[in-house]
Design an enzyme around this catalytic site. Structure first.
Site, PDB file in Angstrom:
ATOM      1  N   LYS A   1       0.836  -1.201   0.000  1.00 53.81           N
ATOM      2  CA  LYS A   1       0.000   0.000   0.000  1.00 53.81           C
ATOM      3  C   LYS A   1       0.869   1.248   0.000  1.00 53.81           C
ATOM      4  O   LYS A   1       1.928   1.285   0.634  1.00 53.81           O
ATOM      5  CB  LYS A   1      -0.917  -0.018   1.234  1.00 53.81           C
ATOM      6  CG  LYS A   1      -1.984   1.059   1.269  1.00 53.81           C
ATOM      7  CD  LYS A   1      -2.882   0.851   2.477  1.00 53.81           C
ATOM      8  CE  LYS A   1      -3.974   1.916   2.572  1.00 53.81           C
ATOM      9  NZ  LYS A   1      -4.838   1.701   3.754  1.00 53.81           N
TER      10      LYS A   1
ATOM     11  N   SER B   1      -9.688   1.864   2.833  1.00 57.71           N
ATOM     12  CA  SER B   1      -8.831   2.651   1.958  1.00 57.71           C
ATOM     13  C   SER B   1      -7.800   1.824   1.207  1.00 57.71           C
ATOM     14  O   SER B   1      -7.125   2.314   0.326  1.00 57.71           O
ATOM     15  CB  SER B   1      -8.099   3.709   2.793  1.00 57.71           C
ATOM     16  OG  SER B   1      -7.258   3.098   3.763  1.00 57.71           O
TER      17      SER B   1
ATOM     18  N   SER C   1     -10.026  -0.726   6.893  1.00 56.68           N
ATOM     19  CA  SER C   1      -9.437  -0.448   5.580  1.00 56.68           C
ATOM     20  C   SER C   1      -8.786  -1.646   4.915  1.00 56.68           C
ATOM     21  O   SER C   1      -8.453  -1.586   3.731  1.00 56.68           O
ATOM     22  CB  SER C   1      -8.403   0.682   5.695  1.00 56.68           C
ATOM     23  OG  SER C   1      -9.037   1.894   6.003  1.00 56.68           O
TER      24      SER C   1
END
Length: 461
Positions: free
Chosen positions: A74, A149, A173
Site C-alpha cells: 500500500k 482505503s 481499511s
C-alpha cells in the site's frame, strides 16, 4: 494452486520465482490500465531478485520462508526507492529512503516487492475514490468501488496481480475492500505488527495486515510480519503461534471447529441490508456444520461506534498531518489535498482546540472505553464474534454519497480498531455477483482462533 503450494513448487523447481514474477507483470500490463491498482512497479529489480532466489534454490542453498512470492505494498508504507505518496499530490515526489519494518521482514524472507498499490488519499476514505491518481475499479464487481482505503491492494489480489498485498487498517481499511473484492483480509491484534514506516492516519487505531486469495497467503504473511520491534513503541512482546501450521491442521479434521463457541449479534444484523444478512446467515450455518456452537449476544453500543471512531480519527489525523507543511518534503497538505482529507483536517483542528477538546475528543475517548469493555466482555464467553463485514453492497464508481453515507460502510469494522482486537474478512458468498464478506473478531492475541475458523470455512467450500 494456493499460495503455499506455489511456494513449495518454487522450492521444488517445478516453477521458478522468475516465472512467477513475469506472470504477474504480464497480468498487470494487461489489466492495470482498467483497474488502476498499481501506481508503480519495478520490473527490473523484481526479476533480478527472482533470479537470485532461483540461483540459490538450484545451488541447494537456504532460502527464506516467502521465497519467490510476489507482494504489492500500500502506498502509505515505506519501501526504499519507490514513490510513497499515500495517493496524494502532497507527496507525489517523495521517494522512500528506507524500508518499513514489515517490508524489511518480507525481503529478509525472500518475498519480492513488485510495486505500490493505490489507496484513498492518506487512507481517508472507504472507496478508493479519493486517490489523487484516480479511483480503483473493483475487478470482482466491475464498475463499482473496491472499498477502501486499501482498495488498490484488495483489487491487486482479486485480479491476480500479486500473491499477497500488505495494507493498513484504521477502521476496516483491510477488511472493507477484502469484502467488496471477495478476497481474504486480516487485521491483527493492535501492536502485533510493527507500524514503523507507516504514514499513519490515526496512531491509536492503525494496524498493518495482509490480503490474499486464500488462507495460506494470509498465514505465510502473518508468520513473517508479526513480531516485536524495538523501534516501534506499540509492538507487543508476543510469542505468536505458527499460523500456517494451524491452518494446515484444520485440513485433517472432520469437525475442525468442535468446541468453539461463536456469537452473532442482533444489533449487527439490524444495521445490515437483508440480502447481505441472508448470505452471512448461510455462512454461519456452515460454521455450525463444522462443529461450532452458535449463540446470540447483545451489543448495546452500536450507535456510539461511528461517532466515537470518527472523532478520534479526526483529531489524530489532524495531528499526523502537521508534518506535511511543505518545508522538509512535499507540498503543504492543505493547499493540494482532496476534499475528504481537507474535511478531516478542518474538523480535527476544530475539535482539538482547548475549548472543544473536553466536549468532543475526551468524550470520544470515554465512549471508546465503553465500546472496548463491552466487546471484551462479550468475548469472555465466546471464542469469536461473527457478522457481515460491510453492511451494504459497494456503490457504483462516480455515484455521489454524502459523507455520513460513506462513513456507514465502516459501522461493523471500526469496533475492532477501537478495541484493539484482531478481525478478518473472508468471502461468504455473493449478492447479484457482488462479493459479500463474513467478519470474524476475537480477543486480543487470539488471532489464531480466527485463522482456525477462516481455514475451516475455506476448506469446506
Amino acid at each position: 494452486m494456493n499460495v503455499l503450494e506455489k511456494l513449495n513448487s518454487i522450492r521444488n523447481q517445478e516453477i521458478t520465482a522468475k516465472e512467477n514474477v513475469e506472470n504477474y507483470i504480464k497480468v498487470i500490463e494487461e489489466k492495470n490500465e482498467d483497474i488502476n491498482s498499481f501506481l508503480e512497479i519495478n520490473k527490473e529489480d523484481a526479476i533480478a531478485k527472482a533470479e537470485e532466489i532461483d540461483k540459490k534454490i538450484q545451488n541447494g542453498e537456504d532460502v527464506g520462508a516467502l521465497a519467490g512470492l510476489v507482494f504489492g505494498i500500500k502506498a502509505n508504507i515505506n519501501v526504499e526507492d519507490f514513490i510513497i505518496s499515500a495517493a496524494s499530490k502532497t507527496l507525489e515526489d517523495y521517494i522512500g529512503s528506507y524500508d518499513a519494518t514489515v517490508v524489511k521482514k518480507i525481503k529478509e524472507e525472500d518475498g519480492i516487492i513488485l510495486g505500490i498499490n493505490n489507496m484513498d488519499e492518506f487512507a481517508a476514505g472507504s472507496s478508493t475514490e479519493t486517490s489523487y491518481y484516480g479511483p480503483v475499479n473493483n475487478p470482482s464487481a466491475p464498475g463499482r468501488i473496491p472499498g477502501g482505503s486499501s482498495g488498490g491492494s484488495a483489487a491487486a489480489v482479486a485480479s491476480e496481480m500479486c500473491d499477497i498485498a500488505i495494507g493498513s487498517d484504521t477502521g476496516g481499511s483491510i477488511r472493507n475492500p477484502s469484502s467488496h473484492c471477495g478476497v481474504l483480509g486480516f487485521k491483527p491484534t493492535y501492536g502485533a505488527v510493527s507500524r514503523q514506516g507507516l504514514l499513519d492516519l490515526s496512531m491509536s487505531l492503525d494496524q498493518i495486515g495482509p490480503m490474499a486469495r486464500d488462507i495460506t497467503g494470509i498465514t505465510l504473511a502473518l508468520d513473517t510480519i508479526i513480531g516485536y520491534d524495538p523501534t516501534e513503541c506499540t509492538t507487543l512482546k508476543w510469542d505468536a503461534p505458527d499460523f500456517t501450521k494451524i491452518a494446515q491442521e484444520v485440513k485433517d479434521s472432520e469437525k475442525p471447529l468442535e468446541g468453539m463457541k461463536i456469537a452473532t449479534c442482533k444489533e449487527f444484523k439490524d444495521v445490515t441490508d437483508d440480502n447481505i444478512n441472508e448470505i452471512v446467515d448461510k455462512a454461519i450455518s456452515k460454521l455450525e456444520d463444522l462443529g461450532a456452537e452458535v449463540v446470540e449476544l447483545s451489543f448495546d453500543y452500536i450507535d456510539l461506534c461511528l461517532p466515537t471512531y470518527y472523532l478520534i480519527n479526526y483529531v489524530e489525523f489532524f495531528s499526523a498531518t502537521r508534518k506535511y507543511d511543505g518545508r522538509k518534503y512535499g507540498s503543504r497538505i492543505e493547499e493540494v489535498c482532496g476534499e475528504e482529507v481537507l474535511r478531516r483536517i478542518k474538523i480535527g483542528s476544530y475539535i482539538s482546540q482547548q475549548e472543544f477538546s473536553g466536549k468532543y475528543y475526551k468524550k470520544a475517548l470515554q465512549a471508546r472505553s465503553l465500546i472496548r469493555d463491552e466487546i471484551n466482555k462479550m468475548l469472555e464467553d465466546v471464542d469469536l464474534i461473527v457478522s457481515p463485514t460491510v453492511p451494504k453492497l459497494p456503490h457504483k464508481l462516480g455515484e455521489e454519497l454524502e459523507p455520513m453515507e460513506m462513513y456507514a460502510y465502516d459501522v461493523l469494522t471500526v469496533i475492532a480498531n477501537l478495541a484493539g482486537i484482531p478481525a478478518s474478512s473472508i468471502k461468504a458468498g455473493e449478492v447479484d455477483n457482488i462479493p459479500v464478506g463474513l467478519q470474524m473478531q476475537a480477543k486480543p492475541q487470539d488471532d489464531a482462533k480466527i485463522i482456525q475458523a477462516m481455514a475451516a470455512f475455506e476448506y469446506a467450500n
